[in-house]
Write an enzyme that holds these catalytic residues in place. Sequence first.
Site, PDB file in Angstrom:
ATOM      1  N   ALA A  12       0.852  -1.259  -0.224  1.00 35.03           N
ATOM      2  CA  ALA A  12       0.026  -0.102   0.018  1.00 35.03           C
ATOM      3  C   ALA A  12       0.964   1.196   0.278  1.00 35.03           C
ATOM      4  O   ALA A  12       0.250   2.202  -0.199  1.00 35.03           O
ATOM      5  CB  ALA A  12      -0.817   0.008   1.171  1.00 35.03           C
ATOM      6  N   ARG A  17      10.519   8.133  -2.612  1.00 37.01           N
ATOM      7  CA  ARG A  17      12.026   8.507  -3.190  1.00 37.01           C
ATOM      8  C   ARG A  17      12.210   7.808  -4.546  1.00 37.01           C
ATOM      9  O   ARG A  17      13.216   8.350  -4.870  1.00 37.01           O
ATOM     10  CB  ARG A  17      12.838   7.677  -2.023  1.00 37.01           C
ATOM     11  CG  ARG A  17      13.186   8.655  -0.700  1.00 37.01           C
ATOM     12  CD  ARG A  17      13.891   7.891   0.245  1.00 37.01           C
ATOM     13  NE  ARG A  17      13.058   6.928   0.956  1.00 37.01           N
ATOM     14  CZ  ARG A  17      13.394   6.039   1.668  1.00 37.01           C
ATOM     15  NH1 ARG A  17      14.878   5.788   1.818  1.00 37.01           N
ATOM     16  NH2 ARG A  17      12.674   5.123   2.200  1.00 37.01           N
ATOM     17  N   LYS A  24       6.222   2.531  -6.978  1.00 36.09           N
ATOM     18  CA  LYS A  24       7.515   2.144  -6.995  1.00 36.09           C
ATOM     19  C   LYS A  24       7.145   0.516  -7.157  1.00 36.09           C
ATOM     20  O   LYS A  24       8.288   0.111  -7.498  1.00 36.09           O
ATOM     21  CB  LYS A  24       8.379   2.633  -5.857  1.00 36.09           C
ATOM     22  CG  LYS A  24       7.798   1.799  -4.607  1.00 36.09           C
ATOM     23  CD  LYS A  24       8.829   1.997  -3.310  1.00 36.09           C
ATOM     24  CE  LYS A  24       8.380   1.335  -2.075  1.00 36.09           C
ATOM     25  NZ  LYS A  24       9.415   1.241  -1.126  1.00 36.09           N
ATOM     26  N   GLN A  74      -6.170  -0.590   1.904  1.00 39.16           N
ATOM     27  CA  GLN A  74      -5.765   0.283   3.021  1.00 39.16           C
ATOM     28  C   GLN A  74      -5.982   1.808   2.648  1.00 39.16           C
ATOM     29  O   GLN A  74      -5.140   2.130   1.886  1.00 39.16           O
ATOM     30  CB  GLN A  74      -4.297  -0.161   3.411  1.00 39.16           C
ATOM     31  CG  GLN A  74      -3.952   0.492   5.001  1.00 39.16           C
ATOM     32  CD  GLN A  74      -2.660   0.716   5.262  1.00 39.16           C
ATOM     33  OE1 GLN A  74      -1.745   0.405   4.431  1.00 39.16           O
ATOM     34  NE2 GLN A  74      -2.291   0.634   6.352  1.00 39.16           N
ATOM     35  N   ASN A 354      10.770 -10.248 -40.700  1.00 37.53           N
ATOM     36  CA  ASN A 354       9.383 -11.094 -40.049  1.00 37.53           C
ATOM     37  C   ASN A 354       8.388 -10.183 -40.052  1.00 37.53           C
ATOM     38  O   ASN A 354       7.224 -10.975 -39.414  1.00 37.53           O
ATOM     39  CB  ASN A 354      10.121 -11.989 -38.846  1.00 37.53           C
ATOM     40  CG  ASN A 354      10.446 -10.827 -37.737  1.00 37.53           C
ATOM     41  OD1 ASN A 354      10.963  -9.687 -38.137  1.00 37.53           O
ATOM     42  ND2 ASN A 354      10.153 -10.918 -36.545  1.00 37.53           N
ATOM     43  N   ALA A 391      25.415 -15.114 -51.370  1.00 39.67           N
ATOM     44  CA  ALA A 391      25.562 -13.886 -50.740  1.00 39.67           C
ATOM     45  C   ALA A 391      24.768 -12.716 -51.217  1.00 39.67           C
ATOM     46  O   ALA A 391      24.540 -12.632 -52.370  1.00 39.67           O
ATOM     47  CB  ALA A 391      26.978 -13.571 -50.543  1.00 39.67           C
TER      48      ALA A 391
END
Length: 420
Positions: A12, A17, A24, A74, A354, A391
């Site tokens: 909660a 910071r 966070k 809460q 792709n 190639a």
Amino acid sequence: MMQDVMAIVMAAGKGTRMKSKNSKLIQKIYGKEIVKRAVENAKKAGIEDIVAVVGYMKEQVMEVLKDSTKYVEQKEMLGTGHAVMQATKYLEGKKGKVLVLNGDVPILRPETINKLLRKSIENNEYATLLTAIYDDPKGYGRIIRDEGGNIKEIVEEKDATEEQREIQEINAGIYCFDIEILLEALKEIKPNNSQGEYYLTDVIKIIGNKGLKTGAVIVKDNTEILGVNDRMQLQMLTKILQHRINTEHMNNGVTIEDINTTYIYDDVEIGMDTVIHPNTTIKSDVKIGQDCEIGPNSYIREGCRLEDKVKIGSFVEIKKAIIGEGTKVPHLSYMGDCQIGEHTNIGCGTITCNYDGFNKSKTIIGDNCFVGSNTNFVAPVKLGDNTFIAAGSTITEDVPEYSLAIARQRQINKENWNKK
Ligand code: UD1
Ligand code: MG
């Protein structure tokens, strides 16, 4: 007798910071949200029944955890005891153990959770704490033991005497309680402390005063209990997890040339005697066989399956690539959504085209093929076994087995042109 085992994850808190627009708890470590890691650690310890206490930015947290937990809200941050009180409706009527975990402690080992649970069951403890010994215990709740070594109470830094602050054993904030006794003890917590909060830690003293047994497990690896409060700690925990995962692979017989620049996400399988060269990232959901060589500077993304003796060389990115034994993709390639057979060589600079802006399509390449440098495969496209691609070709059509495909402009030499 079967007992209930459940967990409450406190999620909660605000986390100012981190300086983020988001909670966070949804910051990621190795691609996985902090709070999701906390919940998965409990699940890996075998606990299915989990209640998350959410509050600040609860929608974000719930979107990450989905239906892996139940939820209670809460509404006001009145302390850790108050957070746990919100979950009482899920505790009532149950007999057994409840673990209380912190949503911002992401790299706690499932084995440690199990150890706490086992000790509390085997020793008949009504409260079992996880503690740690810190050189610098500042900021944490201190563990107060009596002469016999029994735990008496936890005193928060802000409420501690000078003498108590010298104690180096700290409360990690991770607990295992007897459900019925916790419910009783929660009713007795009062916010009469320096912070005016309902401290969950007060239940230890309350339970002890009832003459019921409490105990502790001292964590061996102090890094397990670290929380994440800011971006620097996010980085620190990423590094700790990186070393932990890389060490596990090395213990399983994988050579990692540079532990510091190899990034292996969760749920990667790597076979014995495979060598990982520096600056290589391997994402989750990847299986690599034995005796392979990966990197340097390569990127193995989700869904790859590499058989034994595959070589993925330098500056190669592969995604959802199924690659057969002994096949080589040695340099500077992107191979995505592809299936490549055994003993095929993919030349330098080969690319699977792709994605057409709407759909992802597959490139299928057979066994014993030779793909020349700088080939483009415009998917969907299929190469039979034993094919040879000149190639610089741009392959847009299937190539039958044993064929040579040349798909490029012929060279014209204009003699003496550059004298004019
Ligand atoms: C708590 C412990 C302390 C311990 C430390 C370990 C208490 C009173 N103290 O202190 O002994 O050493 O953890 O890290 O428990 N939370 C809520 N709702 C609230 C308050 C907190 O969900 O009302 C959540 C926070 O988001 C956090 C966790 O509970 O995930 C711990 O809260 P925090 O404020 O960090 O507790 P500390 O003061 O660090
Ligand atoms: Mg804290």
